[in-house]
Design a protein around this motif. Structure first.
Motif, mmCIF file in Angstrom:
data_model
loop_
_atom_site.group_PDB
_atom_site.id
_atom_site.type_symbol
_atom_site.label_atom_id
_atom_site.label_comp_id
_atom_site.label_asym_id
_atom_site.label_seq_id
_atom_site.Cartn_x
_atom_site.Cartn_y
_atom_site.Cartn_z
ATOM 1 N N CYS A 20 87.891 33.595 63.230
ATOM 2 C CA CYS A 20 88.682 34.426 62.316
ATOM 3 C C CYS A 20 90.005 34.757 62.993
ATOM 4 O O CYS A 20 90.021 35.181 64.151
ATOM 5 C CB CYS A 20 87.953 35.722 61.973
ATOM 6 S SG CYS A 20 86.475 35.477 61.020
ATOM 7 N N SER A 21 91.097 34.591 62.265
ATOM 8 C CA SER A 21 92.410 34.902 62.824
ATOM 9 C C SER A 21 92.667 36.403 62.743
ATOM 10 O O SER A 21 91.932 37.145 62.072
ATOM 11 C CB SER A 21 93.500 34.154 62.049
ATOM 12 O OG SER A 21 93.641 34.712 60.753
ATOM 13 N N VAL A 24 91.858 24.014 51.602
ATOM 14 C CA VAL A 24 91.052 25.203 51.357
ATOM 15 C C VAL A 24 91.386 25.676 49.957
ATOM 16 O O VAL A 24 92.554 25.764 49.585
ATOM 17 C CB VAL A 24 91.372 26.340 52.360
ATOM 18 C CG1 VAL A 24 90.483 27.551 52.092
ATOM 19 C CG2 VAL A 24 91.224 25.871 53.789
ATOM 20 N N GLU A 84 90.102 28.683 46.918
ATOM 21 C CA GLU A 84 89.310 29.880 46.641
ATOM 22 C C GLU A 84 88.599 29.702 45.307
ATOM 23 O O GLU A 84 89.205 29.249 44.336
ATOM 24 C CB GLU A 84 90.195 31.122 46.579
ATOM 25 C CG GLU A 84 90.877 31.462 47.885
ATOM 26 C CD GLU A 84 89.928 32.039 48.915
ATOM 27 O OE1 GLU A 84 88.960 32.706 48.521
ATOM 28 O OE2 GLU A 84 90.177 31.829 50.108
ATOM 29 N N GLU A 100 94.864 37.694 61.087
ATOM 30 C CA GLU A 100 95.222 37.971 59.691
ATOM 31 C C GLU A 100 94.010 37.963 58.769
ATOM 32 O O GLU A 100 94.127 38.150 57.572
ATOM 33 C CB GLU A 100 96.256 36.955 59.180
ATOM 34 C CG GLU A 100 97.610 37.060 59.845
ATOM 35 C CD GLU A 100 97.634 36.399 61.223
ATOM 36 O OE1 GLU A 100 96.891 35.417 61.442
ATOM 37 O OE2 GLU A 100 98.384 36.885 62.086
ATOM 38 N N GLY A 101 92.826 37.676 59.315
ATOM 39 C CA GLY A 101 91.600 37.690 58.523
ATOM 40 C C GLY A 101 91.209 36.358 57.923
ATOM 41 O O GLY A 101 90.271 36.283 57.143
ATOM 42 N N GLU A 102 91.904 35.289 58.283
ATOM 43 C CA GLU A 102 91.558 33.965 57.766
ATOM 44 C C GLU A 102 90.402 33.395 58.578
ATOM 45 O O GLU A 102 90.399 33.473 59.802
ATOM 46 C CB GLU A 102 92.761 33.028 57.844
ATOM 47 C CG GLU A 102 93.897 33.447 56.968
ATOM 48 C CD GLU A 102 95.107 32.538 57.130
ATOM 49 O OE1 GLU A 102 95.033 31.533 57.869
ATOM 50 O OE2 GLU A 102 96.138 32.857 56.514
ATOM 51 N N ILE A 103 89.438 32.819 57.893
ATOM 52 C CA ILE A 103 88.285 32.225 58.561
ATOM 53 C C ILE A 103 88.422 30.711 58.533
ATOM 54 O O ILE A 103 88.945 30.145 57.565
ATOM 55 C CB ILE A 103 86.961 32.682 57.893
ATOM 56 C CG1 ILE A 103 85.768 32.280 58.740
ATOM 57 C CG2 ILE A 103 86.850 32.185 56.468
ATOM 58 C CD1 ILE A 103 84.484 32.970 58.337
ATOM 59 N N ARG A 104 87.985 30.067 59.626
ATOM 60 C CA ARG A 104 88.087 28.612 59.711
ATOM 61 C C ARG A 104 86.850 28.070 60.411
ATOM 62 O O ARG A 104 86.521 28.481 61.522
ATOM 63 C CB ARG A 104 89.340 28.229 60.494
ATOM 64 C CG ARG A 104 89.576 26.745 60.589
ATOM 65 C CD ARG A 104 90.932 26.432 61.177
ATOM 66 N NE ARG A 104 91.166 27.062 62.450
ATOM 67 C CZ ARG A 104 90.993 26.465 63.635
ATOM 68 N NH1 ARG A 104 90.585 25.215 63.690
ATOM 69 N NH2 ARG A 104 91.243 27.103 64.755
ATOM 70 N N PHE A 147 86.064 24.763 51.887
ATOM 71 C CA PHE A 147 86.835 23.976 52.834
ATOM 72 C C PHE A 147 86.509 22.499 52.653
ATOM 73 O O PHE A 147 85.336 22.115 52.670
ATOM 74 C CB PHE A 147 86.486 24.376 54.271
ATOM 75 C CG PHE A 147 86.802 25.810 54.597
ATOM 76 C CD1 PHE A 147 88.013 26.150 55.167
ATOM 77 C CD2 PHE A 147 85.882 26.812 54.327
ATOM 78 C CE1 PHE A 147 88.304 27.464 55.472
ATOM 79 C CE2 PHE A 147 86.162 28.130 54.625
ATOM 80 C CZ PHE A 147 87.380 28.455 55.197
ATOM 81 N N SER A 183 82.488 29.517 63.455
ATOM 82 C CA SER A 183 83.817 29.636 62.874
ATOM 83 C C SER A 183 84.654 30.604 63.698
ATOM 84 O O SER A 183 84.153 31.285 64.589
ATOM 85 C CB SER A 183 83.717 30.121 61.426
ATOM 86 O OG SER A 183 83.103 31.394 61.378
ATOM 87 N N PRO A 223 85.992 31.002 49.921
ATOM 88 C CA PRO A 223 86.718 29.771 50.206
ATOM 89 C C PRO A 223 85.802 28.548 50.273
ATOM 90 O O PRO A 223 84.666 28.635 50.730
ATOM 91 C CB PRO A 223 87.370 30.043 51.562
ATOM 92 C CG PRO A 223 86.499 31.063 52.198
ATOM 93 C CD PRO A 223 85.895 31.874 51.083
#
Length: 88
Positions: free
Chosen positions: A13-14, A44, A46, A16-20, A57, A11, A55
């Motif tokens: 992580c941006s 996504v 929560e 901003e702390g967003e994980i993808r 996905f 994965s 999260p």
């Protein structure tokens, strides 16, 4: 494809702390290693899990020339991934 099973995920992580999730790895029914590149994250959401948000996905991938749609859950507390279910 087993449901609600732990899987290995690569994965990103941006800032901003967003994980993808990008790719996942698991064993199929014949115990062969299967590597799946996620083509698209459809949504996504929560979900609360014992007081900690995690999260889920909804992902789309092409596996063996077929489109798969499935849910992956990331558990923040244990930093682990779980394949919840394959939808089609």
């Amino acid at each position: 494809m087993a449901e609600n099973c732990p899987v290995d995920v690569i994965s990103v992580c941006s800032a901003e702390g967003e994980i993808r999730p990008l790719r996942l790895q698991m064993k199929d029914e014949q115990q062969q290693l299967l590597r799946i590149k996620i083509d698209e994250i459809l949504s996504v959401r929560e979900i609360p899990y014992t007081g900690v948000e995690g999260p889920v996905f909804l992902c789309r991938a092409t596996v063996w020339e077929r489109e798969w749609v499935f849910e992956l859950k990331y558990t923040i507390r244990s930093h682990s991934w779980c394949l919840l279910r394959k939808i089609n």
